[in-house]
Design an enzyme around this catalytic site. Structure first.
Site, mmCIF file in Angstrom:
data_model
loop_
_atom_site.group_PDB
_atom_site.id
_atom_site.type_symbol
_atom_site.label_atom_id
_atom_site.label_comp_id
_atom_site.label_asym_id
_atom_site.label_seq_id
_atom_site.Cartn_x
_atom_site.Cartn_y
_atom_site.Cartn_z
ATOM 1 N N GLY A 194 0.794 -1.078 -0.027
ATOM 2 C CA GLY A 194 0.117 0.087 -0.120
ATOM 3 C C GLY A 194 1.043 1.390 -0.348
ATOM 4 C CB SER A 195 3.888 2.367 1.731
ATOM 5 O OG SER A 195 3.289 1.961 3.107
ATOM 6 C CD GLN A 236 -7.448 -0.299 7.383
ATOM 7 O OE1 GLN A 236 -8.228 -1.058 7.908
ATOM 8 N NE2 GLN A 236 -5.950 -0.380 7.692
ATOM 9 C CB SER A 273 -1.843 -3.348 1.121
ATOM 10 O OG SER A 273 -1.068 -3.834 1.718
ATOM 11 C CG HIS A 333 -0.348 -6.391 4.999
ATOM 12 N ND1 HIS A 333 -0.496 -6.195 6.489
ATOM 13 C CD2 HIS A 333 0.009 -5.627 4.345
ATOM 14 C CE1 HIS A 333 -0.042 -5.090 6.421
ATOM 15 N NE2 HIS A 333 0.222 -4.331 5.375
ATOM 16 C CB CYS A 390 2.888 4.568 11.570
ATOM 17 S SG CYS A 390 1.925 3.837 10.356
HETATM 18 C C1 LIG Z 1 -1.705 -0.405 5.886
HETATM 19 C C2 LIG Z 1 -1.977 0.817 5.342
HETATM 20 C C3 LIG Z 1 -1.171 1.426 4.292
HETATM 21 C C4 LIG Z 1 0.331 0.793 3.980
HETATM 22 O O1 LIG Z 1 0.209 -0.403 3.588
HETATM 23 P P1 LIG Z 1 1.517 -1.471 3.311
HETATM 24 O O2 LIG Z 1 1.155 -2.314 2.398
HETATM 25 O O3 LIG Z 1 1.601 -1.978 4.903
HETATM 26 O O4 LIG Z 1 2.555 -0.688 3.027
HETATM 27 C C5 LIG Z 1 -1.621 2.562 3.603
HETATM 28 N N1 LIG Z 1 -2.708 3.188 3.864
HETATM 29 C C6 LIG Z 1 -3.619 2.619 4.787
HETATM 30 C C7 LIG Z 1 -4.973 3.161 4.913
HETATM 31 C C8 LIG Z 1 -3.283 1.564 5.700
HETATM 32 O O5 LIG Z 1 -4.022 1.078 6.437
#
Ligand SMILES: *Cc1c(COP(=O)(O)O)cnc(C)c1O
Length: 396
Positions: A70-71, A179, A199, A201, A324
């Site tokens: 996601g990042s 999310q 993302s 996971h 975080c």
């Molecule tokens: C977890 C999350 C991310 C980051 O995703 P990763 O796959 O962990 O890098 C970004 N935005 C939101 C809203 C998240 O909950």
């Protein structure tokens, strides 16, 4: 009892997703870029995963770029929107105060490069005011990025409406839907979304893999340079096993999405009811326009970290603020944005459920939180000052 109630941080992988990955570690392990048949087999799997994911999001396969999560997808979407804008002399970006740090910190780095960023407030219920968005749009606005569902308080934004506003003005619209994907049915075209991050996971897939959907009219900028993978837009040998696992997890999640959300929603509302009985507490975020899995409370006179540690002693995994932010002393930027004062924001608790959560677990959480809050208040000098009337309660 062991209760995992931190599914917004990450989820347990689904058995089906794990099993689907296994052949791609030691049977079909070729590099999808290789021309011989072992490589071509991997390439076929990649193609079919891309097609499947595209169809689940309502877009074309060529609009799917695999990323490391996601990042990375957030970074690439925002940097792409910014660079495209800059070429036309447009260097203004609109976002919100409640975004994930993957969005906020990308925007901060663009500000250092001369972009101007407007961060919209949200209403006390945690929802963006679309009139305020309209008012913030300028001649030189090139990008709007608003998250689909908030990772801390679970609030769901009026994405389709925001997308329509942007479309009318010819402004690119990105949404961090990390999310939401796998938990809510999303169709990117129907919802006027130009770019979307997801993302795996967060929906029972593997960590370190995600997708950036970008409408085919958008020429993405690279943030990782190298080989010609992903149509030259994201270099690096594709993570074939994880991409397969992500595809399986997404298919599984969406197949059961309505049934799962009805079930989880019932548990959520029971939790909200149970925890709402604690005196001097408040639910964060709109009670209805929120993810079926998300519960977030503030308890006055409590330190969130202590609450988490004592809940951990009782076998409960939960969160305070986001992963975080915990570890730093700053209260959550999201809770501050919905108007919680610092001392209240510090006493927050996020519980995020899944379809694997049981009713017994929910009852256990309620009982445990009540006990721990009572205990922490009984030893707290801050609480004593409130009870004796030396200081005034903020929460009813
Ligand atoms: C977890 C999350 C991310 C980051 O995703 P990763 O796959 O962990 O890098 C970004 N935005 C939101 C809203 C998240 O909950």
């Amino acid at each position: 009892m062991k209760v995992y109630a931190d599914n917004a941080a990450t989820t347990k992988m689904s058995k089906a997703a794990i099993e689907s990955m296994l052949p791609y570690f030691d049977e079909v392990y070729g590099n999808p870029s290789s021309l011989y048949s072992e490589g071509q087999k991997a390439k076929e799997v990649l193609t079919s995963a891309r097609e499947k994911i595209a169809s689940l999001l309502g877009c074309e396969p060529r609009e799917i770029t695999f990323t490391s999560g996601g990042s990375e997808a957030d970074n690439q979407a925002i940097v792409s929107g910014a660079r495209l804008g800059a070429r036309k002399g447009k260097k203004h970006i609109i976002s919100t105060k409640i975004e994930h740090h993957a969005v906020l910190h990308t925007l901060q780095s663009l500000e250092k490069e001369g972009f101007e960023v407007t961060l919209l407030d949200v209403k006390p219920d945690g929802i963006v005011d679309t009139q305020e968005l309209k008012n913030a749009i300028r001649e030189d606005t090139c990008l709007v990025t608003v998250m689909y569902a908030n990772n801390e308080i679970g609030t769901i934004q009026p994405i389709k409406e925001i997308g329509a506003i942007c479309k009318e003005k010819g402004i690119l619209f990105h949404t961090d839907a990390v999310q939401a994907v796998g938990h809510i049915k999303i169709n990117v075209k129907e919802e006027n979304i130009d770019m979307l991050s997801l993302s795996a996971h967060k929906f029972h897939g593997p960590k370190g893999i995600g997708v950036l959907y970008a409408d085919k009219k958008i020429p993405l900028s690279n943030i990782i340079y190298g080989g010609a993978q992903e149509r030259g837009k994201r270099a690096g040998t594709e993570n074939v096993p994880s991409i397969v696992g992500m595809k399986t997890a997404l298919e599984e999640a969406l197949l059961n999405v309505e049934e799962n959300s009805r079930y989880i929603l019932k548990l959520r509302d029971r939790l909200i009811e149970g925890l709402g009985k604690i005196p001097h507490s408040i639910l964060n975020g709109d009670a209805q326009k929120r993810l079926p899995s998300n519960v977030n409370f503030c308890f006055e006179g409590i330190e969130g970290e202590s609450l988490l540690l004592l809940l951990d002693d009782k076998g409960i995994s939960a969160s305070s603020g986001s992963a975080c932010t915990s570890g730093s002393l700053d209260p959550s930027h999201v809770l501050l944005a919905i108007g919680r004062p610092h001392e209240i924001a510090h006493g927050s608790l996020r519980l995020s459920l899944s379809e694997q959560t049981t009713e017994q677990e929910v009852e256990y959480i309620i009982k445990s939180v009540i006990e721990v809050v009572e205990y922490l208040r009984s030893i707290s000098p801050v609480w004593r000052d409130l009870v004796t009337g030396k200081n005034k309660f903020i929460l009813k």
